[in-house]
Scaffold this motif. Structure first.
Motif, PDB file in Angstrom:
ATOM      1  N   SER A 311       0.828  -1.197   0.000  1.00  0.00           N
ATOM      2  CA  SER A 311       0.000   0.000   0.000  1.00  0.00           C
ATOM      3  C   SER A 311       0.873   1.264   0.000  1.00  0.00           C
ATOM      4  CB  SER A 311      -0.873  -0.082   1.244  1.00  0.00           C
ATOM      5  OG  SER A 311      -1.648   1.022   1.372  1.00  0.00           O
ATOM      6  N   VAL A 312       1.899   1.265   0.849  1.00  0.00           N
ATOM      7  CA  VAL A 312       2.796   2.430   0.901  1.00  0.00           C
ATOM      8  C   VAL A 312       3.563   2.564  -0.426  1.00  0.00           C
ATOM      9  CG1 VAL A 312       4.853   3.372   2.036  1.00  0.00           C
ATOM     10  CG2 VAL A 312       3.002   2.428   3.409  1.00  0.00           C
ATOM     11  N   GLY A 313       4.057   1.435  -0.954  1.00  0.00           N
ATOM     12  CA  GLY A 313       4.793   1.454  -2.233  1.00  0.00           C
ATOM     13  C   GLY A 313       3.929   1.980  -3.367  1.00  0.00           C
ATOM     14  N   ALA A 314       2.687   1.461  -3.453  1.00  0.00           N
ATOM     15  CA  ALA A 314       1.784   1.878  -4.538  1.00  0.00           C
ATOM     16  C   ALA A 314       1.417   3.353  -4.392  1.00  0.00           C
ATOM     17  CB  ALA A 314       0.538   1.011  -4.529  1.00  0.00           C
ATOM     18  N   ALA A 315       1.159   3.787  -3.140  1.00  0.00           N
ATOM     19  CA  ALA A 315       0.776   5.189  -2.913  1.00  0.00           C
ATOM     20  C   ALA A 315       1.911   6.123  -3.340  1.00  0.00           C
ATOM     21  CB  ALA A 315       0.436   5.400  -1.445  1.00  0.00           C
ATOM     22  N   ILE A 316       3.139   5.797  -2.901  1.00  0.00           N
ATOM     23  CA  ILE A 316       4.279   6.664  -3.261  1.00  0.00           C
ATOM     24  C   ILE A 316       4.488   6.631  -4.772  1.00  0.00           C
ATOM     25  CG2 ILE A 316       6.787   6.946  -3.024  1.00  0.00           C
ATOM     26  CD1 ILE A 316       6.496   5.872  -0.153  1.00  0.00           C
ATOM     27  N   GLY A 317       4.386   5.432  -5.383  1.00  0.00           N
ATOM     28  CA  GLY A 317       4.589   5.290  -6.832  1.00  0.00           C
ATOM     29  C   GLY A 317       3.586   6.105  -7.625  1.00  0.00           C
ATOM     30  N   LEU A 318       2.306   5.995  -7.258  1.00  0.00           N
ATOM     31  CA  LEU A 318       1.271   6.729  -7.994  1.00  0.00           C
ATOM     32  C   LEU A 318       1.426   8.233  -7.797  1.00  0.00           C
ATOM     33  CD1 LEU A 318      -1.823   4.439  -7.390  1.00  0.00           C
ATOM     34  CD2 LEU A 318      -0.810   5.005  -9.587  1.00  0.00           C
ATOM     35  N   PHE A 319       1.774   8.631  -6.582  1.00  0.00           N
ATOM     36  CA  PHE A 319       1.958  10.060  -6.313  1.00  0.00           C
ATOM     37  C   PHE A 319       3.121  10.619  -7.147  1.00  0.00           C
ATOM     38  CE2 PHE A 319       3.730  13.661  -3.993  1.00  0.00           C
ATOM     39  CZ  PHE A 319       2.599  14.441  -3.816  1.00  0.00           C
ATOM     40  N   LEU A 320       4.220   9.855  -7.174  1.00  0.00           N
ATOM     41  CA  LEU A 320       5.385  10.315  -7.955  1.00  0.00           C
ATOM     42  C   LEU A 320       5.048  10.381  -9.441  1.00  0.00           C
ATOM     43  CD1 LEU A 320       8.374   8.429  -6.266  1.00  0.00           C
ATOM     44  CD2 LEU A 320       7.820  10.855  -6.126  1.00  0.00           C
ATOM     45  N   ALA A 321       4.343   9.357  -9.938  1.00  0.00           N
ATOM     46  CA  ALA A 321       3.990   9.324 -11.369  1.00  0.00           C
ATOM     47  C   ALA A 321       3.112  10.513 -11.731  1.00  0.00           C
ATOM     48  CB  ALA A 321       3.277   8.012 -11.692  1.00  0.00           C
ATOM     49  N   TYR A 322       2.107  10.771 -10.904  1.00  0.00           N
ATOM     50  CA  TYR A 322       1.170  11.864 -11.169  1.00  0.00           C
ATOM     51  C   TYR A 322       1.894  13.208 -11.133  1.00  0.00           C
ATOM     52  CZ  TYR A 322      -3.153  14.565 -11.005  1.00  0.00           C
ATOM     53  OH  TYR A 322      -4.162  15.442 -11.292  1.00  0.00           O
ATOM     54  N   SER A 323       2.706  13.395 -10.091  1.00  0.00           N
ATOM     55  CA  SER A 323       3.368  14.701  -9.986  1.00  0.00           C
ATOM     56  C   SER A 323       4.410  14.871 -11.083  1.00  0.00           C
ATOM     57  CB  SER A 323       3.997  14.903  -8.612  1.00  0.00           C
ATOM     58  OG  SER A 323       4.571  13.729  -8.149  1.00  0.00           O
ATOM     59  N   TRP A 324       5.051  13.783 -11.483  1.00  0.00           N
ATOM     60  CA  TRP A 324       6.037  13.855 -12.570  1.00  0.00           C
ATOM     61  C   TRP A 324       5.362  14.296 -13.880  1.00  0.00           C
ATOM     62  CZ3 TRP A 324       8.869   8.945 -14.871  1.00  0.00           C
ATOM     63  CH2 TRP A 324       9.886   9.371 -15.730  1.00  0.00           C
ATOM     64  N   VAL A 325       4.211  13.680 -14.182  1.00  0.00           N
ATOM     65  CA  VAL A 325       3.550  13.953 -15.463  1.00  0.00           C
ATOM     66  C   VAL A 325       2.789  15.283 -15.448  1.00  0.00           C
ATOM     67  CG1 VAL A 325       1.783  13.130 -17.086  1.00  0.00           C
ATOM     68  CG2 VAL A 325       3.409  11.521 -16.089  1.00  0.00           C
ATOM     69  N   PHE A 326       1.988  15.513 -14.403  1.00  0.00           N
ATOM     70  CA  PHE A 326       1.079  16.657 -14.460  1.00  0.00           C
ATOM     71  C   PHE A 326       1.565  17.895 -13.707  1.00  0.00           C
ATOM     72  CE2 PHE A 326      -1.643  12.859 -15.024  1.00  0.00           C
ATOM     73  CZ  PHE A 326      -1.943  13.085 -16.352  1.00  0.00           C
ATOM     74  N   TRP A 327       2.446  17.733 -12.766  1.00  0.00           N
ATOM     75  CA  TRP A 327       2.952  18.920 -12.056  1.00  0.00           C
ATOM     76  C   TRP A 327       4.317  19.336 -12.592  1.00  0.00           C
ATOM     77  CZ3 TRP A 327       1.520  16.710  -6.542  1.00  0.00           C
ATOM     78  CH2 TRP A 327       0.120  16.716  -6.432  1.00  0.00           C
ATOM     79  N   LEU A 328       5.138  18.366 -12.978  1.00  0.00           N
ATOM     80  CA  LEU A 328       6.482  18.704 -13.471  1.00  0.00           C
ATOM     81  C   LEU A 328       6.582  18.611 -14.995  1.00  0.00           C
ATOM     82  CD1 LEU A 328       8.607  16.799 -10.788  1.00  0.00           C
ATOM     83  CD2 LEU A 328       8.032  19.205 -10.815  1.00  0.00           C
ATOM     84  N   GLY A 329       5.470  18.299 -15.664  1.00  0.00           N
ATOM     85  CA  GLY A 329       5.463  18.282 -17.128  1.00  0.00           C
ATOM     86  C   GLY A 329       6.193  17.090 -17.730  1.00  0.00           C
ATOM     87  N   ALA A 330       6.291  15.989 -16.998  1.00  0.00           N
ATOM     88  CA  ALA A 330       6.920  14.745 -17.491  1.00  0.00           C
ATOM     89  C   ALA A 330       8.320  14.995 -18.049  1.00  0.00           C
ATOM     90  CB  ALA A 330       6.035  14.079 -18.529  1.00  0.00           C
ATOM     91  N   VAL A 331       9.110  15.723 -17.293  1.00  0.00           N
ATOM     92  CA  VAL A 331      10.481  16.028 -17.727  1.00  0.00           C
ATOM     93  C   VAL A 331      11.217  14.724 -18.044  1.00  0.00           C
ATOM     94  CG1 VAL A 331      12.622  17.203 -17.078  1.00  0.00           C
ATOM     95  CG2 VAL A 331      10.464  17.950 -16.103  1.00  0.00           C
ATOM     96  N   GLY A 332      11.787  14.652 -19.213  1.00  0.00           N
ATOM     97  CA  GLY A 332      12.554  13.472 -19.599  1.00  0.00           C
ATOM     98  C   GLY A 332      11.718  12.408 -20.278  1.00  0.00           C
ATOM     99  N   LEU A 333      10.479  12.254 -19.836  1.00  0.00           N
ATOM    100  CA  LEU A 333       9.633  11.197 -20.411  1.00  0.00           C
ATOM    101  C   LEU A 333       8.825  11.711 -21.602  1.00  0.00           C
ATOM    102  CD1 LEU A 333       8.471   8.280 -20.019  1.00  0.00           C
ATOM    103  CD2 LEU A 333       6.701   9.317 -18.631  1.00  0.00           C
ATOM    104  N   ARG A 334       8.458  12.993 -21.542  1.00  0.00           N
ATOM    105  CA  ARG A 334       7.543  13.550 -22.541  1.00  0.00           C
ATOM    106  C   ARG A 334       8.078  13.437 -23.980  1.00  0.00           C
ATOM    107  NH1 ARG A 334       4.138  18.984 -21.218  1.00  0.00           N
ATOM    108  NH2 ARG A 334       3.335  19.419 -23.270  1.00  0.00           N
TER     109      ARG A 334
END
Lengths: 391, 106
Positions: A311-334
């Motif tokens: 649960s902790v792993g999934a929560a941190i993973g989803l939070f990081l993924a969301y913030s990477w894509v939508f808050w940081l503009g998917a730097v590197g991945l886009r």
């Protein structure tokens, strides 16, 4: 209730005692979830943005093909589509647009000719300045492009054209960053100026846009146009949806394939859970049973431990993924999924993911992880305490 | 014991709380986006297509859905060519076949 809370407290304390292992498991899981979820979030957002904008494009675009390549459409082709009139065709618009290589950028910009009868743009679409006026040698460009060219509203710009015959254009406005995803590299100007820049003759157009009063008849109208102009290429609006699905599906597939090592790491983690307990843990369980813990208590404690880690792993993973894509503009991945444009839009993406989808992703991670821990937990729970303590 | 139990409950509640937080943020962004939809569509109406300004590795392909039906192009540096035999929208083969038949009959 007290029993449940006691078991939960014991499971938490047990995880804290093996903090290193618990942390490693949760971090590995979080990393794998971040990678996969960010690709899914980004692909969904890009696909949805392109798909939503499809309503604004003409139902049919007609292109002339010469020697397997797109050639300019002639006035006679437009006339052939226009006469005799085709039922359900609302308007036929020969369009003047194309690309202009700008040496200063080492890339192409998209020049779009705006017909004089086009209604003015909503002021919200313009970040600075105003929309262009027909016949005044004015232009509106994407704010990213204006920034890249180093021009501001009010500046005159001589864009490269054949023999520099095109007039210098005055920048009167920049598109708002909300439309950057579509207009980052666009220069919109008067149709006559666009023709001069692109070297299009008066009787030529890049393609012909056909708007229909009943879009359901697109296929019939397309067939009629092909009958009149054999060899033309017809792009129907419905087909664009398939193109987007193909393009983004393919790109996300390539990136997901590249992330297979991370997914393998996740499987290894799960295997670690499934492969059984260490001697220390076995000893601990034996002591628990000796002091009165039942089989179901031990099973429950082990399941709660797995649940907390996943649960902790999934929560941190989803939070990081969301913030990477939508808050940081998917730097590197886009760029890997979106494309490699010279003038890259900076508009923030709109998430398409909802609570149900997020729960589905969360359960897809937590469910198998906990399920894999049932067997070793059961084995441990039915251990004979004396045998376990003897090792 | 209470402290440990509370920590356990917090750890278990972390996932649902994160999911709710993210879905609320996504929802608010979608609402803001929807309010601007008409303005966005008006701009797209002026453009050649609704293709995003992302382009491929081949920089002339700003609107891949409309262009280069027969040309191979690379999707990005060091990526496999996604369309080795042409664009995503095929040419109107049926119509061309029909035309060829009519031509033979003439």
């Amino acid at each position: 209730m007290k029993r449940w809370l006691s078991l939960l407290a014991y499971a938490t304390a047990s995880l804290r005692r093996r903090a290193g292992k618990s942390l490693a498991l949760a971090s590995g899981l979080a990393l794998a979830v971040t990678l996969v979820a960010s690709i899914l979030f980004l692909t969904d957002a890009l696909h949805a943005d392109a798909d939503r904008a499809r309503d604004a494009v003409p139902a049919i675009v007609v292109e002339r093909i010469v020697a397997g390549r797109i050639a300019t459409t002639r006035a006679s082709d437009v006339e052939a589509i226009r006469n005799p009139a085709i039922l359900s065709v609302k308007s036929i618009r020969p369009r003047a647009w194309g690309y202009l290589f700008v040496p200063a950028l080492q890339g192409n910009v998209t020049v779009v000719g705006v017909p004089s009868d086009e209604p003015p743009l909503d002021q919200r679409a313009i970040a600075e300045g105003r929309d262009l006026k027909s016949g005044a040698h004015e232009m509106v460009m994407g704010s990213t492009l204006a920034h890249a060219l180093g021009v501001v509203v009010g500046d005159d710009l001589q864009l490269p054209s054949l023999g520099l015959k095109a007039p210098a254009l005055k920048l009167v406005g920049t598109f708002d960053s909300d439309v950057d995803l579509f207009a980052a590299d666009v220069i919109a100007c008067d149709e006559a100026d666009a023709r001069a820049l692109l070297g299009l003759q008066e009787n030529e157009s890049t393609d012909v846009a056909v708007d229909l009063s009943n879009p359901e008849e697109a296929r019939v109208v397309a067939q009629t146009i092909v009958d009149r102009l054999p060899g033309t290429r017809i792009v129907e609006r419905d087909l664009l949806g398939r193109v987007y699905a193909l393009a983004y599906g393919r790109r996300s597939g390539i990136v997901l394939a590249a992330s297979i090592p991370a997914l393998v790491a996740l499987i290894l983690l799960a295997w670690d859970r499934a492969s059984g307990l260490g001697p220390e843990e076995k000893k601990e369980i034996a002591i628990l049973k000796a002091v009165g813990f039942g089989t179901s208590d031990v099973l429950l404690v082990k399941l709660v431990e797995s649940w907390i880690v996943a649960s902790v792993g999934a929560a941190i993973g989803l939070f990081l993924a969301y913030s990477w894509v939508f808050w940081l503009g998917a730097v590197g991945l886009r760029p890997a999924i979106a494309g490699w444009s010279a003038i890259y839009p900076e508009q923030a993406l709109t998430p398409m993911v909802d609570l149900a989808q997020l729960f589905a992703i969360g359960l897809a991670v937590v469910g198998p992880f906990v399920a894999l821990s049932i067997l070793p937990a059961w084995r441990a729970a039915i251990l004979d305490p004396m045998e376990a303590m003897r090792g | 014991m209470r402290g440990r139990a509370a920590a356990g409950i917090c750890a278990i509640a972390l996932l649902p709380a994160t999911l709710i937080l993210l879905s609320l943020d996504a929802r608010s962004r979608r609402i803001t986006h929807a309010q601007e939809a008409a303005m966005r569509l008006a701009v797209v109406h002026r453009l050649p297509s609704s293709d995003l300004a992302l382009s491929g590795g081949a920089r002339w392909l700003r609107t891949p859905s409309l262009e280069e039906p027969g040309a191979a192009f690379s999707d990005g540096p060091a990526l496999p060519d996604p369309d080795p035999a042409g664009g995503a929208i095929s040419p109107p083969r049926d119509a061309w076949n029909e035309e060829a038949k009519i031509g033979r009959g003439r």
